[in-house]
Design a protein around this motif. Structure first.
Motif, PDB file in Angstrom:
ATOM      1  N   CYS A  76      -1.114  23.525  42.305  1.00 58.49           N
ATOM      2  CA  CYS A  76      -0.850  22.862  41.018  1.00 58.49           C
ATOM      3  C   CYS A  76      -2.133  22.241  40.484  1.00 58.49           C
ATOM      4  N   GLU A  77      -2.111  21.942  39.208  1.00 60.22           N
ATOM      5  CA  GLU A  77      -3.216  21.220  38.562  1.00 60.22           C
ATOM      6  C   GLU A  77      -2.766  19.780  38.342  1.00 60.22           C
ATOM      7  N   ARG A  78      -3.735  18.902  38.121  1.00 59.83           N
ATOM      8  CA  ARG A  78      -3.373  17.511  37.799  1.00 59.83           C
ATOM      9  C   ARG A  78      -2.440  17.446  36.593  1.00 59.83           C
ATOM     10  N   SER A  79      -2.726  18.320  35.622  1.00 57.92           N
ATOM     11  CA  SER A  79      -1.943  18.275  34.379  1.00 57.92           C
ATOM     12  C   SER A  79      -0.489  18.718  34.590  1.00 57.92           C
ATOM     13  N   ASP A  80      -0.183  19.311  35.760  1.00 59.28           N
ATOM     14  CA  ASP A  80       1.218  19.706  36.031  1.00 59.28           C
ATOM     15  C   ASP A  80       2.076  18.497  36.436  1.00 59.28           C
ATOM     16  N   ILE A  81       1.429  17.391  36.830  1.00 63.36           N
ATOM     17  CA  ILE A  81       2.180  16.214  37.298  1.00 63.36           C
ATOM     18  C   ILE A  81       2.950  15.599  36.127  1.00 63.36           C
ATOM     19  N   ASP A  82       4.237  15.330  36.344  1.00 65.42           N
ATOM     20  CA  ASP A  82       5.051  14.729  35.274  1.00 65.42           C
ATOM     21  C   ASP A  82       5.189  13.220  35.419  1.00 65.42           C
ATOM     22  N   VAL A  83       5.267  12.746  36.685  1.00 63.05           N
ATOM     23  CA  VAL A  83       5.419  11.301  36.928  1.00 63.05           C
ATOM     24  C   VAL A  83       4.521  10.927  38.111  1.00 63.05           C
ATOM     25  N   VAL A  84       3.867   9.784  38.024  1.00 65.39           N
ATOM     26  CA  VAL A  84       3.072   9.314  39.162  1.00 65.39           C
ATOM     27  C   VAL A  84       3.789   8.108  39.772  1.00 65.39           C
ATOM     28  N   ALA A  85       4.202   8.230  41.040  1.00 71.50           N
ATOM     29  CA  ALA A  85       4.906   7.141  41.731  1.00 71.50           C
ATOM     30  C   ALA A  85       3.976   6.520  42.763  1.00 71.50           C
ATOM     31  N   PHE A  86       4.145   5.227  42.991  1.00 73.57           N
ATOM     32  CA  PHE A  86       3.305   4.534  43.984  1.00 73.57           C
ATOM     33  C   PHE A  86       4.126   3.460  44.679  1.00 73.57           C
ATOM     34  N   ALA A 100      -1.529   1.326  43.551  1.00 69.23           N
ATOM     35  CA  ALA A 100      -0.999   1.028  42.214  1.00 69.23           C
ATOM     36  C   ALA A 100      -2.066   1.292  41.160  1.00 69.23           C
ATOM     37  N   GLY A 101      -3.293   0.860  41.443  1.00 65.05           N
ATOM     38  CA  GLY A 101      -4.382   1.033  40.477  1.00 65.05           C
ATOM     39  C   GLY A 101      -4.687   2.498  40.234  1.00 65.05           C
ATOM     40  N   VAL A 102      -4.768   3.263  41.316  1.00 66.15           N
ATOM     41  CA  VAL A 102      -5.078   4.697  41.172  1.00 66.15           C
ATOM     42  C   VAL A 102      -3.928   5.408  40.445  1.00 66.15           C
ATOM     43  N   ALA A 103      -2.693   5.073  40.814  1.00 67.04           N
ATOM     44  CA  ALA A 103      -1.531   5.724  40.183  1.00 67.04           C
ATOM     45  C   ALA A 103      -1.515   5.446  38.680  1.00 67.04           C
ATOM     46  N   CYS A 104      -1.769   4.191  38.309  1.00 72.49           N
ATOM     47  CA  CYS A 104      -1.712   3.842  36.879  1.00 72.49           C
ATOM     48  C   CYS A 104      -2.901   4.435  36.126  1.00 72.49           C
ATOM     49  N   ALA A 105      -4.069   4.496  36.762  1.00 71.94           N
ATOM     50  CA  ALA A 105      -5.228   5.121  36.112  1.00 71.94           C
ATOM     51  C   ALA A 105      -4.957   6.616  35.895  1.00 71.94           C
ATOM     52  N   LEU A 106      -4.367   7.260  36.925  1.00 70.47           N
ATOM     53  CA  LEU A 106      -4.034   8.692  36.795  1.00 70.47           C
ATOM     54  C   LEU A 106      -3.019   8.899  35.680  1.00 70.47           C
ATOM     55  N   GLY A 107      -1.986   8.045  35.690  1.00 69.12           N
ATOM     56  CA  GLY A 107      -0.943   8.135  34.662  1.00 69.12           C
ATOM     57  C   GLY A 107      -1.539   7.987  33.270  1.00 69.12           C
ATOM     58  N   GLN A 111      -1.721  10.776  30.568  1.00 67.18           N
ATOM     59  CA  GLN A 111      -0.652  10.396  29.638  1.00 67.18           C
ATOM     60  C   GLN A 111       0.724  10.764  30.204  1.00 67.18           C
ATOM     61  N   ARG A 112       0.925  10.361  31.467  1.00 69.41           N
ATOM     62  CA  ARG A 112       2.204  10.563  32.142  1.00 69.41           C
ATOM     63  C   ARG A 112       2.751   9.203  32.578  1.00 69.41           C
ATOM     64  N   PRO A 113       4.082   9.051  32.641  1.00 71.21           N
ATOM     65  CA  PRO A 113       4.635   7.754  33.053  1.00 71.21           C
ATOM     66  C   PRO A 113       4.462   7.496  34.552  1.00 71.21           C
ATOM     67  N   VAL A 114       4.547   6.211  34.919  1.00 73.43           N
ATOM     68  CA  VAL A 114       4.386   5.808  36.323  1.00 73.43           C
ATOM     69  C   VAL A 114       5.638   5.051  36.778  1.00 73.43           C
ATOM     70  N   LEU A 115       5.827   5.030  38.100  1.00 69.18           N
ATOM     71  CA  LEU A 115       6.990   4.329  38.645  1.00 69.18           C
ATOM     72  C   LEU A 115       6.614   3.680  39.977  1.00 69.18           C
ATOM     73  N   GLY A 116       6.814   2.357  40.080  1.00 69.44           N
ATOM     74  CA  GLY A 116       6.561   1.645  41.331  1.00 69.44           C
ATOM     75  C   GLY A 116       7.784   1.732  42.233  1.00 69.44           C
ATOM     76  N   VAL A 117       7.556   2.021  43.516  1.00 74.29           N
ATOM     77  CA  VAL A 117       8.661   2.281  44.452  1.00 74.29           C
ATOM     78  C   VAL A 117       8.637   1.246  45.572  1.00 74.29           C
TER      79      VAL A 117
END
Ligand code: KG4
Ligand code: ZN
Length: 353
Positions: A76-86, A100-107, A111-117
């Motif tokens: 997969c490519e980075r651009s295939d990611i739909d949601v970044v969870a951390f 959290a920082g890396v996930a939100c920077a990636l998101g 321009q993809r949403p993030v979710l804290g778990v």
């Protein structure tokens, strides 16, 4: 839908990709496409425990290369990611902030949403990635390095605490006893390996709160008893180390099994899910299976390599929360972490935000 999961709450950096079809029936479990892990155990070993500052710095070094490995494995490519969870908590604040920082920077960059778990929700749901996934409802025995809890689990996000440790966690009891026996850090796996060569009835060790009538645990007294026994043995300790290890493991396992059976009786549930690092313990698995089988209770475990911390359980928990409608991923990249975060307050906390 592709979910990237990042775990960095303690001494393991884990990254994984899970795929989930939003139109599939709810019972359909998301699929693990790839996962990669870097354990910091060898780095912390010299200090006899986790050094938080070193842990954070190492997560920074590992998280992006692991992400690249996972994407390549899944083609997969980075651009295939739909949601970044951390992992948002609980755990070491500095270590959590890296994920959290890396996930939100990636998101933000993608321009993809993030979710804290919630880390423990990850452990709790990890058996859904096994060959023999459970079904709701069930009783969960969560036994990790920092937590020992029995929960009634009715569905994703619907967790009721039945009992928990009032001092040390089961994993901590393994680790601290192992340290007293000179088995290094983290001692749980080493103690359990040595225990296989010893006699579990050689030493009489306490089973704290076994007959307390409630579902709470206490392991601090056991550690003291192991220390006293080790001191008594003195020069004979090396020769009797396997016996003491086996007796220690027997005491911990005995309590965990008896309290799990009590929790099943109290709730009337016919399913038990075991999760967290101590869930990898062979004696615990054997004794739970032996006790539950005749009662018609099914026991579910995570795959052995997913018992301890990993990114797969974080991506899976995010997918299951989205699937259940309990959480929505967010395009607000202002993140925080929750070093202390009780699992049974999870949904109340999320609603209050
Ligand atoms: O769930 P986990 O990876 O980390 C936390 O969230 O705390 O659990 C780590 C704990 C450690 O205390 C480790 O010694 C214990 O799980 N552990 C074991 C075994 N494998 C890991 N304890 C007993 N027997 C094992 N085979
Ligand atoms: Zn954990």
């Amino acid at each position: 839908m592709l979910i990237l999961g990042i775990e960095s709450s303690c001494d393991e950096t884990g990254v994984a990709l899970v795929s989930w079809d939003p139109h599939a029936p709810r019972e359909q479990v998301p699929t693990l496409l790839a996962h990669a892990l870097h354990s910091q155990v060898s780095m912390h070993e010299a200090y006899g425990g986790v050094v938080p500052e070193l842990a954070s710095r190492d997560h920074i070094r590992r998280v992006l290369p692991l992400t690249q490995t996972v994407l390549s494995q899944a083609r997969c490519e980075r651009s295939d990611i739909d949601v970044v969870a951390f992992t948002r908590g609980p755990g070491l604040a500095g270590a959590l902030l890296v994920g959290a920082g890396v996930a939100c920077a990636l998101g933000a960059a993608l321009q993809r949403p993030v979710l804290g778990v919630h880390h423990l929700e990850g452990h709790l749901l990890s058996p859904f990635l096994s060959q023999d996934p459970p079904q709701f409802p069930f009783v969960a025995l969560l036994v990790s390095g920092g937590h020992s809890q029995l929960m009634q689990v009715n569905g994703v996000g619907d967790y009721r605490l039945l009992g928990e440790t009032i001092d040390d966690a089961a994993g901590e009891a393994f680790d601290k006893s192992a340290k007293l026996l000179g088995l290094g850090y983290p001692g749980g796996p080493a103690l359990s390996r040595l225990a296989e060569q010893g006699n579990p009835t050689a030493f009489k060790l306490p089973r704290p709160l076994l007959h307390s009538g409630d579902l709470d645990f206490s392991f601090a007294g056991l550690k003291t008893a192991v220390m006293t026994q080790a001191r008594k043995l003195g020069d004979d300790l090396p020769a009797r180390c396997a016996d003491l290890a086996a007796s220690t493991q027997a005491a911990i396992v005995d309590v965990l099994v008896r309290k799990s059976l009590q929790a099943l009786d109290v709730t009337g549930q016919r399913r038990l899910v075991v999760a967290g690092g101590v869930g990898a313990n062979r004696a615990l698995r054997a004794q739970l299976n032996a006790a539950c089988h005749p009662r018609g209770v099914r026991v579910h475990y995570p795959e052995l390599h997913l018992c301890t911390d990993n990114g797969a359980m974080i991506a899976l928990a995010a997918a299951m929360r989205l699937q259940s409608g309990r959480s929505q991923a967010s395009m607000d990249y202002a993140f925080d972490v929750r070093p202390r975060w009780p699992l049974d307050q999870l949904d109340a906390d999320l609603i209050a935000q």
